[in-house]
Design a protein around this motif. Structure first.
Motif, short mmCIF file in Angstrom:
data_model
loop_
_atom_site.label_atom_id
_atom_site.label_comp_id
_atom_site.label_asym_id
_atom_site.label_seq_id
_atom_site.Cartn_x
_atom_site.Cartn_y
_atom_site.Cartn_z
N PHE A 257 15.15 97.05 5.73
CA PHE A 257 15.47 98.04 4.71
C PHE A 257 15.85 97.29 3.45
CE2 PHE A 257 19.53 97.16 6.76
CZ PHE A 257 20.46 97.18 5.73
N ASN A 258 15.98 98.00 2.36
CA ASN A 258 16.40 97.33 1.13
C ASN A 258 17.51 98.13 0.46
OD1 ASN A 258 15.13 99.28 -0.85
ND2 ASN A 258 13.28 98.56 0.19
N ILE A 259 18.30 97.43 -0.32
CA ILE A 259 19.40 98.04 -1.05
C ILE A 259 19.19 97.77 -2.53
CG2 ILE A 259 21.87 97.89 -1.54
CD1 ILE A 259 22.42 97.53 1.34
N ARG A 260 19.17 98.82 -3.32
CA ARG A 260 19.04 98.71 -4.77
C ARG A 260 20.18 99.49 -5.40
NH1 ARG A 260 15.92 95.89 -2.70
NH2 ARG A 260 13.69 95.63 -3.02
N THR A 261 21.14 98.79 -5.96
CA THR A 261 22.24 99.44 -6.64
C THR A 261 22.42 98.79 -8.00
OG1 THR A 261 24.03 97.95 -5.94
CG2 THR A 261 23.38 99.67 -4.39
N GLU A 262 23.41 99.28 -8.72
CA GLU A 262 23.73 98.70 -10.02
C GLU A 262 24.17 97.25 -9.88
OE1 GLU A 262 26.39 99.96 -13.94
OE2 GLU A 262 26.79 100.87 -11.98
N TYR A 263 24.71 96.91 -8.70
CA TYR A 263 25.30 95.59 -8.51
C TYR A 263 24.38 94.63 -7.77
CZ TYR A 263 29.40 98.46 -9.47
OH TYR A 263 30.28 99.34 -10.03
N ILE A 264 23.66 95.12 -6.79
CA ILE A 264 22.87 94.20 -5.96
C ILE A 264 21.45 94.72 -5.77
CG2 ILE A 264 24.91 93.41 -4.72
CD1 ILE A 264 24.03 95.03 -2.33
N HIS A 265 20.56 93.78 -5.50
CA HIS A 265 19.15 94.07 -5.26
C HIS A 265 18.73 93.13 -4.15
CE1 HIS A 265 14.81 94.37 -7.04
NE2 HIS A 265 14.86 94.59 -5.76
N VAL A 266 18.67 93.62 -2.91
CA VAL A 266 18.45 92.71 -1.79
C VAL A 266 17.63 93.40 -0.70
CG1 VAL A 266 20.64 93.37 -0.70
CG2 VAL A 266 19.61 91.18 -0.13
N ASP A 267 16.72 92.63 -0.09
CA ASP A 267 15.95 93.10 1.05
C ASP A 267 16.62 92.60 2.33
OD1 ASP A 267 13.95 94.34 -0.50
OD2 ASP A 267 13.01 92.40 -0.86
N MET A 268 16.68 93.45 3.34
CA MET A 268 17.33 93.12 4.60
C MET A 268 16.31 93.09 5.73
SD MET A 268 20.51 93.01 3.54
CE MET A 268 21.36 92.88 5.11
N ARG A 269 16.29 92.00 6.48
CA ARG A 269 15.47 91.92 7.68
C ARG A 269 16.41 92.04 8.87
NH1 ARG A 269 11.81 86.71 8.83
NH2 ARG A 269 13.90 85.78 8.95
N VAL A 270 16.13 92.95 9.79
CA VAL A 270 17.08 93.32 10.85
C VAL A 270 16.46 93.05 12.21
CG1 VAL A 270 18.54 95.16 11.77
CG2 VAL A 270 17.98 95.13 9.33
N SER A 271 17.28 92.51 13.10
CA SER A 271 16.85 92.27 14.49
C SER A 271 17.92 92.78 15.42
CB SER A 271 16.63 90.77 14.71
OG SER A 271 16.42 90.48 16.09
N SER A 272 17.50 93.49 16.48
CA SER A 272 18.44 93.96 17.50
C SER A 272 18.12 93.29 18.83
CB SER A 272 18.38 95.48 17.66
OG SER A 272 17.18 95.86 18.31
N LEU A 273 19.16 93.02 19.62
CA LEU A 273 18.99 92.35 20.91
C LEU A 273 19.95 92.98 21.92
CD1 LEU A 273 17.54 89.80 22.16
CD2 LEU A 273 19.67 88.59 21.73
#
Length: 562
Positions: A257-273
């Motif tokens: 998922f990705n987060i786009r706010t006034e403060y940060i702009h970052v893509d998240m890669r997620v893994s569950s185990l």
């Protein structure tokens, strides 16, 4: 500003002219507002231009965006009510004095009050009121996990969540974990990881609690813990926004998922185990390292390494390989190489998994195995796109290796990464993959082996003795060494930041002949030694003696390759 003739300063600093000043003074008589506010409202100049002029006149620093420079521990020294009253935000502690960010450096009553509260000398740094307000809102409204969890408990009561699609509608589950408290908890973790320059977030279920750790400068650091009954809600929320199957807990899953706010702009890669106590979640922050400048000259390369890499990038065709373990900065080095050669006259295409940072003027392709887009198939397609330079995120198998090598032989410059211990063993690895030695010899032009070493904190660095045992373990003579004693700036670890170290193998005619006849590793090493090739050990020894890193860190790196 209270007693400072702002208009005169702006005139002398050539921020405004006399006509603009007179217009602002006339408007001030009507509005009764401060002159600076009037000038901004009239659109004569922006607030930051006024603050920069003041900073120059007062000989203090100006910080355009203070939010991401704030030490969260320092914030605890100043109460929120006080910070909002005087519109200041504590920044950090340096050499025994407290740095604060303010838009009014001549508010002496404020400075005296802060000095009394903290018993410290106060230094001012200027920023705009709008940026200070953003920083205050962010750092003082950041509520810790326990407070958010109390909100969750008050909203849900018994918050244990067990998902059974046959008993509970999925829509109801989604609504439950999309409510404000759990959303705040997830957002808070991501924002705090971003602010602390972390590369990964680990959410780990244990028998009686859930532990959250951040990976900062290569090491996992415990961030917070909370009770086990929160874990189900937290992981379910993350899985929903990552596009995972929330009803499936028995198999590993991947998402993003990705987060786009006034403060940060970052893509998240997620893994569950799956684990006996619940699902462990690891979230990688892509493109979140604000300390990175994708410029080869800004990476901290030694002059020797920089010279060899710049020379290698001028070759018209061939392969340049960067090797090292996961998290050693290989992709950053590749991106910096691409950035240094990007120009309108060449076509650069990449195939990556994942795309960690997006760049202008470069075509970037994301691997998608489910859709049949692998490194190998993507590379084949790229060759039909008239590329001049190709970057392959990683050579994982013989098929990808052979296509990349044939692309290099047919006139393309190919950059890629591969997992090997050092530069010389990369040659052997390619032949072990099944690539013909003559193809390796004719295509590979340069191999760069890379590691990241932790740098000693400059605020608590001190000389240390070199023991006989340490010298023996390093297998080299070190005349002096340093350590970090630990301080608030480095969170008492003794280290602050990291720096790359390299060994660079440039393939010459003799190397080509040795590779073609499938020479042994001993023969390759002997030729490298005859050419006085600098190894990782040489660069690390230099950094130890220069006081950049410690002997312990050097041993950690060197014993991972020997």
């Amino acid at each position: 500003m209270k007693s400072l003739p702002l208009g005169q300063i702006l005139l002398e600093e050539k921020v405004i002219n006399e006509q603009e000043l007179n217009q602002a003074l006339e408007q001030q008589k009507v509005s009764k507002k401060r002159l600076g506010a009037v000038i901004i409202e009239m659109g004569i100049v922006e607030e930051k231009d006024i603050m920069k002029a003041l900073a120059r006149r007062l000989k203090v620093d100006f910080l355009e965006t203070p939010l991401f420079s704030i030490d969260l521990e320092t914030v605890k020294l100043i109460p929120e009510q006080f910070a909002r009253k005087y519109r200041i935000v504590p920044l950090n502690i340096r050499e025994g004095h407290l740095n604060i960010v303010t838009s009014d450096p001549l508010d002496f009553a404020c400075l005296e009050d802060i000095s009394m509260i903290t018993s410290m000398e106060v230094h001012t740094i200027l920023s705009t009121e709008s940026e200070i307000d953003k920083a205050i809102d962010r750092v003082y409204t950041r509520r810790n996990a326990d407070e958010i969890i109390e909100d969750i408990r008050s909203e849900y009561g018994d918050i244990n969540i067990e998902i059974n699609p046959e008993q509970e509608e999925q829509a109801a589950i989604v609504e439950r974990v999309d409510s404000a408290p759990i959303v705040k908890l997830v957002n808070s973790l991501v924002q705090e990881a971003y602010q602390e320059n972390a590369s990964d977030i680990h959410i780990e279920p244990e028998e009686t609690r859930t532990r959250v750790r951040f990976r900062i400068d290569g090491d996992l650091v415990e961030h917070s813990t909370f009770s086990k009954d929160i874990h189900g809600l937290l992981t379910t929320r993350i899985k929903i926004i990552s596009g995972m199957n929330i009803a499936e807990k028995r198999v590993p899953q991947d998402g993003s998922f990705n987060i786009r706010t006034e403060y940060i702009h970052v893509d998240m890669r997620v893994s569950s185990l799956p684990t006996p106590f619940g699902e462990k979640i690891v979230m990688r922050l892509l493109g979140a390292n604000r300390a990175i400048d994708y410029d080869m000259k800004a990476l901290g390369l030694s002059a020797h390494t920089l010279g060899l890499l710049e020379k290698s990038l001028h070759i018209p065709n061939g392969i340049i390989l960067v090797t090292g373990p996961t998290g050693s900065g290989k992709t950053t080095t590749l991106y910096s190489m691409l950035s240094s050669i990007t120009k309108p006259t060449i076509n650069i295409v990449t195939v990556e998994d994942p795309i960690e940072r997006r760049f202008d003027n470069i075509t970037q392709v994301q691997v998608n195995p489910r859709a049949g887009l692998t490194f190998a198939s993507g590379l084949r397609s790229i060759l039909r796109q008239d590329p001049d330079v190709i970057m392959v995120g990683e050579i994982r198998d013989a098929e990808t290796a052979e296509i990349a090598i044939r692309a290099a032989i047919t006139g393309h410059l190919v950059l890629s990464t591969i997992h090997t211990n050092d530069a010389l063993s990369t040659i052997v690895r390619l032949t072990d993959m099944g690539v013909e030695p003559y193809l390796v010899a004719s295509s590979v032009k340069c191999v760069v082996s890379q590691r990241l070493v932790k740098k000693i904190c400059p605020h608590c660095k001190a000389k240390a003795e070199v023991s006989v045992e340490q010298g023996r373990l390093l297998q080299t003579k070190v005349n002096q060494s340093y350590v970090g004693k630990g301080c608030q700036q480095c969170k008492f670890t003794g280290y602050l930041g990291r720096q790359p170290v390299h060994e660079v193998l440039v393939v010459d005619a003799t190397f080509e002949e040795l590779i073609t006849r499938n020479a042994s590793m001993e023969e390759l090493r002997a030729h490298a030694k005859s050419r006085s090739m600098r190894m990782l050990k040489d660069e690390i020894t230099d950094l130890i003696e220069q006081g950049v890193t410690t002997i312990e860190e050097g041993l950690r790196i060197l014993y991972s390759v020997d």
